[in-house]
Design a protein around this motif. Structure first.
Motif, PDB file in Angstrom:
ATOM      1  N   ALA A 174       8.885  13.419 -51.883  1.00  0.00           N
ATOM      2  CA  ALA A 174       8.010  12.591 -52.707  1.00  0.00           C
ATOM      3  C   ALA A 174       8.325  11.104 -52.532  1.00  0.00           C
ATOM      4  O   ALA A 174       7.416  10.265 -52.469  1.00  0.00           O
ATOM      5  N   LYS A 175       9.610  10.767 -52.461  1.00  0.00           N
ATOM      6  CA  LYS A 175       9.997   9.365 -52.332  1.00  0.00           C
ATOM      7  C   LYS A 175       9.466   8.763 -51.037  1.00  0.00           C
ATOM      8  O   LYS A 175       8.900   7.652 -51.018  1.00  0.00           O
ATOM      9  N   ALA A 176       9.619   9.489 -49.944  1.00  0.00           N
ATOM     10  CA  ALA A 176       9.130   8.994 -48.654  1.00  0.00           C
ATOM     11  C   ALA A 176       7.606   8.920 -48.636  1.00  0.00           C
ATOM     12  O   ALA A 176       7.018   7.993 -48.053  1.00  0.00           O
ATOM     13  N   THR A 177       6.966   9.865 -49.266  1.00  0.00           N
ATOM     14  CA  THR A 177       5.499   9.866 -49.325  1.00  0.00           C
ATOM     15  C   THR A 177       4.991   8.644 -50.075  1.00  0.00           C
ATOM     16  O   THR A 177       4.061   7.951 -49.636  1.00  0.00           O
ATOM     17  N   ASN A 178       5.575   8.374 -51.240  1.00  0.00           N
ATOM     18  CA  ASN A 178       5.162   7.208 -52.027  1.00  0.00           C
ATOM     19  C   ASN A 178       5.416   5.905 -51.261  1.00  0.00           C
ATOM     20  O   ASN A 178       4.619   4.962 -51.330  1.00  0.00           O
ATOM     21  N   ALA A 179       6.518   5.871 -50.543  1.00  0.00           N
ATOM     22  CA  ALA A 179       6.819   4.678 -49.747  1.00  0.00           C
ATOM     23  C   ALA A 179       5.778   4.473 -48.652  1.00  0.00           C
ATOM     24  O   ALA A 179       5.353   3.333 -48.375  1.00  0.00           O
ATOM     25  N   ALA A 180       5.345   5.544 -48.039  1.00  0.00           N
ATOM     26  CA  ALA A 180       4.329   5.457 -46.992  1.00  0.00           C
ATOM     27  C   ALA A 180       3.010   4.942 -47.558  1.00  0.00           C
ATOM     28  O   ALA A 180       2.337   4.104 -46.935  1.00  0.00           O
ATOM     29  N   PHE A 181       2.652   5.421 -48.739  1.00  0.00           N
ATOM     30  CA  PHE A 181       1.422   4.930 -49.370  1.00  0.00           C
ATOM     31  C   PHE A 181       1.539   3.436 -49.703  1.00  0.00           C
ATOM     32  O   PHE A 181       0.568   2.685 -49.581  1.00  0.00           O
ATOM     33  N   SER A 182       2.725   3.016 -50.146  1.00  0.00           N
ATOM     34  CA  SER A 182       2.896   1.613 -50.513  1.00  0.00           C
ATOM     35  C   SER A 182       2.758   0.680 -49.312  1.00  0.00           C
ATOM     36  O   SER A 182       2.405  -0.494 -49.458  1.00  0.00           O
ATOM     37  N   ARG A 183       3.020   1.179 -48.105  1.00  0.00           N
ATOM     38  CA  ARG A 183       2.905   0.369 -46.890  1.00  0.00           C
ATOM     39  C   ARG A 183       1.525   0.471 -46.243  1.00  0.00           C
ATOM     40  O   ARG A 183       1.232  -0.272 -45.298  1.00  0.00           O
ATOM     41  N   ALA A 184       0.708   1.370 -46.752  1.00  0.00           N
ATOM     42  CA  ALA A 184      -0.596   1.607 -46.116  1.00  0.00           C
ATOM     43  C   ALA A 184      -1.506   0.392 -46.284  1.00  0.00           C
ATOM     44  O   ALA A 184      -1.500  -0.291 -47.310  1.00  0.00           O
ATOM     45  N   ALA A 185      -2.314   0.115 -45.261  1.00  0.00           N
ATOM     46  CA  ALA A 185      -3.265  -0.999 -45.332  1.00  0.00           C
ATOM     47  C   ALA A 185      -4.383  -0.701 -46.324  1.00  0.00           C
ATOM     48  O   ALA A 185      -4.928  -1.610 -46.959  1.00  0.00           O
ATOM     49  N   ARG A 186      -4.718   0.555 -46.451  1.00  0.00           N
ATOM     50  CA  ARG A 186      -5.787   0.930 -47.369  1.00  0.00           C
ATOM     51  C   ARG A 186      -5.510   2.324 -47.907  1.00  0.00           C
ATOM     52  O   ARG A 186      -5.114   3.223 -47.152  1.00  0.00           O
ATOM     53  N   VAL A 187      -5.710   2.532 -49.207  1.00  0.00           N
ATOM     54  CA  VAL A 187      -5.494   3.834 -49.853  1.00  0.00           C
ATOM     55  C   VAL A 187      -6.794   4.260 -50.527  1.00  0.00           C
ATOM     56  O   VAL A 187      -7.414   3.475 -51.258  1.00  0.00           O
ATOM     57  N   VAL A 188      -7.232   5.468 -50.257  1.00  0.00           N
ATOM     58  CA  VAL A 188      -8.441   6.023 -50.865  1.00  0.00           C
ATOM     59  C   VAL A 188      -8.026   7.039 -51.922  1.00  0.00           C
ATOM     60  O   VAL A 188      -7.217   7.933 -51.648  1.00  0.00           O
ATOM     61  N   THR A 189      -8.541   6.886 -53.116  1.00  0.00           N
ATOM     62  CA  THR A 189      -8.277   7.820 -54.207  1.00  0.00           C
ATOM     63  C   THR A 189      -9.534   8.650 -54.453  1.00  0.00           C
ATOM     64  O   THR A 189     -10.629   8.091 -54.595  1.00  0.00           O
ATOM     65  N   LEU A 190      -9.379   9.947 -54.511  1.00  0.00           N
ATOM     66  CA  LEU A 190     -10.517  10.850 -54.660  1.00  0.00           C
ATOM     67  C   LEU A 190     -10.249  11.821 -55.807  1.00  0.00           C
ATOM     68  O   LEU A 190      -9.180  12.422 -55.878  1.00  0.00           O
ATOM     69  N   GLU A 191     -11.200  11.928 -56.691  1.00  0.00           N
ATOM     70  CA  GLU A 191     -11.083  12.897 -57.791  1.00  0.00           C
ATOM     71  C   GLU A 191     -11.799  14.173 -57.390  1.00  0.00           C
ATOM     72  O   GLU A 191     -12.991  14.164 -57.070  1.00  0.00           O
ATOM     73  N   LEU A 192     -11.084  15.299 -57.422  1.00  0.00           N
ATOM     74  CA  LEU A 192     -11.644  16.596 -57.054  1.00  0.00           C
ATOM     75  C   LEU A 192     -11.793  17.452 -58.306  1.00  0.00           C
ATOM     76  O   LEU A 192     -10.889  17.508 -59.146  1.00  0.00           O
ATOM     77  N   LEU A 193     -12.905  18.124 -58.429  1.00  0.00           N
ATOM     78  CA  LEU A 193     -13.161  18.998 -59.569  1.00  0.00           C
ATOM     79  C   LEU A 193     -13.184  20.450 -59.110  1.00  0.00           C
ATOM     80  O   LEU A 193     -13.895  20.794 -58.155  1.00  0.00           O
ATOM     81  N   ASN A 194     -12.411  21.295 -59.787  1.00  0.00           N
ATOM     82  CA  ASN A 194     -12.472  22.730 -59.549  1.00  0.00           C
ATOM     83  C   ASN A 194     -13.431  23.332 -60.561  1.00  0.00           C
ATOM     84  O   ASN A 194     -13.134  23.382 -61.756  1.00  0.00           O
ATOM     85  N   ASN A 195     -14.586  23.740 -60.104  1.00  0.00           N
ATOM     86  CA  ASN A 195     -15.559  24.330 -61.016  1.00  0.00           C
ATOM     87  C   ASN A 195     -15.105  25.696 -61.487  1.00  0.00           C
ATOM     88  O   ASN A 195     -14.395  26.417 -60.784  1.00  0.00           O
ATOM     89  N   ARG A 196     -15.526  26.036 -62.675  1.00  0.00           N
ATOM     90  CA  ARG A 196     -15.175  27.344 -63.216  1.00  0.00           C
ATOM     91  C   ARG A 196     -15.855  28.436 -62.397  1.00  0.00           C
ATOM     92  O   ARG A 196     -17.031  28.329 -62.049  1.00  0.00           O
ATOM     93  N   ILE A 197     -15.109  29.473 -62.088  1.00  0.00           N
ATOM     94  CA  ILE A 197     -15.631  30.609 -61.338  1.00  0.00           C
ATOM     95  C   ILE A 197     -15.538  31.851 -62.213  1.00  0.00           C
ATOM     96  O   ILE A 197     -14.487  32.149 -62.778  1.00  0.00           O
TER      97      ILE A 197
END
Length: 296
Positions: A174-197
């Motif tokens: 997790a620490k390395a992942t967060n560090a990679a995101f902090s260095r990224a030129a651009r970060v895309v955030t996406l909200e995903l919905l799990n519909n009820r089945i």
């Protein structure tokens, strides 16, 4: 290969099923069969202020009417969750008490509130319509993000923030992942919905219970994906009888998809009612219930 490993296994069930000679729970007819109907909550969250079943008990053909108070008086247990998960901090997950008939409060649309058993299914339905239940509505939430937000209505008093299980995937770094995101030129955030089945198999949930007074043993015919892991908690945790006093028989199963792998309140209710009436009791989920997704 000479023996079983790697050899094709001939299917033996195809011919009986495609020629109409299968035997499902609904095909089972026992002498002196009675029929159960479950009155369900029409609201998602409410206190139960009053239940009046007097008129229902007087109606023709009615044999048994029970509420959550009757269940508690007879000492039946709640339907258990059989998965012993552990939170990220090492504490056990919370339990959400699930009585076979609602007691004091309802927590989802379709929760069983009153059981009616009669000589015919029509008589049981008619009696259910004569039952008066007074609800005091409480706030209800349908979105998970709203349910865990500060100030959200609490479904269970002993479960803070409505969080039953707090889990964290400990795979990766997790620490390395967060560090990679902090260095990224651009970060895309996406909200995903799990519909009820909603699982909606051709054969709905079902249960037929028969009680042998001489031996004290009950037999439950019900479509399951594993008779033993349904029978054991049903007998010991809910009905409070030795598991060898409950025989569970599963015939052909008309679809399941995971839905028929668990204990349901109606299975306990028909066994309980048959032991009180000393007659077979049959219940089958009505298609209108299945289409509305009224199952847990």
């Amino acid at each position: 290969m000479k023996f079983g490993t790697g050899q094709p296994v001939r299917r033996h069930e195809d011919l009986p099923l495609i020629t109409g000679r299968g035997r499902y729970t609904d095909d089972i007819i026992l002498p002196r069969m009675t029929y159960a109907f479950v009155l369900r909550s029409p609201v998602a969250h409410a206190h139960i202020k009053r239940i009046d079943v007097a008129a229902a008990r007087r109606m023709p053909g009615v044999l048994f009417v029970a509420t959550g108070e009757d269940v508690r008086t007879d000492g039946l247990g709640d339907v258990p969750c059989m998965v012993p998960l552990v939170n990220r901090d090492g504490t056990p997950r919370h339990d959400t008490p699930r009585p076979v008939l609602a007691l004091g409060k309802v927590r989802h649309v379709g929760q069983p509130v009153v059981l009616v058993v009669a000589e015919t299914l029509t008589a049981a339905r008619d009696a259910a319509e004569a039952i008066e239940v007074e609800y005091e509505p409480l706030p209800a939430i349908t979105e998970v993000k709203d349910a865990i937000s500060p100030g959200a209505p609490q479904l269970f008093d002993h479960i803070p923030s409505n969080i039953v299980f707090d889990w964290d995937n400990d795979m990766g770094d997790a620490k390395a992942t967060n560090a990679a995101f902090s260095r990224a030129a651009r970060v895309v955030t996406l909200e995903l919905l799990n519909n009820r089945i909603v699982v909606n198999s051709m054969e709905p949930r079902n249960a037929i219970a028969d009680f042998d007074q001489a031996s004290g043993r009950s037999t439950l015919y019900t479509a399951t994906q594993g008779p033993h892991f349904v029978r054991d908690p049903l007998a010991e945790a809910v009905l409070k009888i030795p598991k060898d006093m409950l025989r569970l028989i599963t015939s052909n199963v008309g679809g399941a998809f995971g839905m028929k792998a668990f204990v349901y309140p109606e299975q306990a209710l028909v066994v309980w009612a048959s032991r009180k009436l000393v007659r077979p009791v049959k219940w089958q989920e009505e298609r209108s219930e299945a289409l509305r997704g009224i199952r847990l």
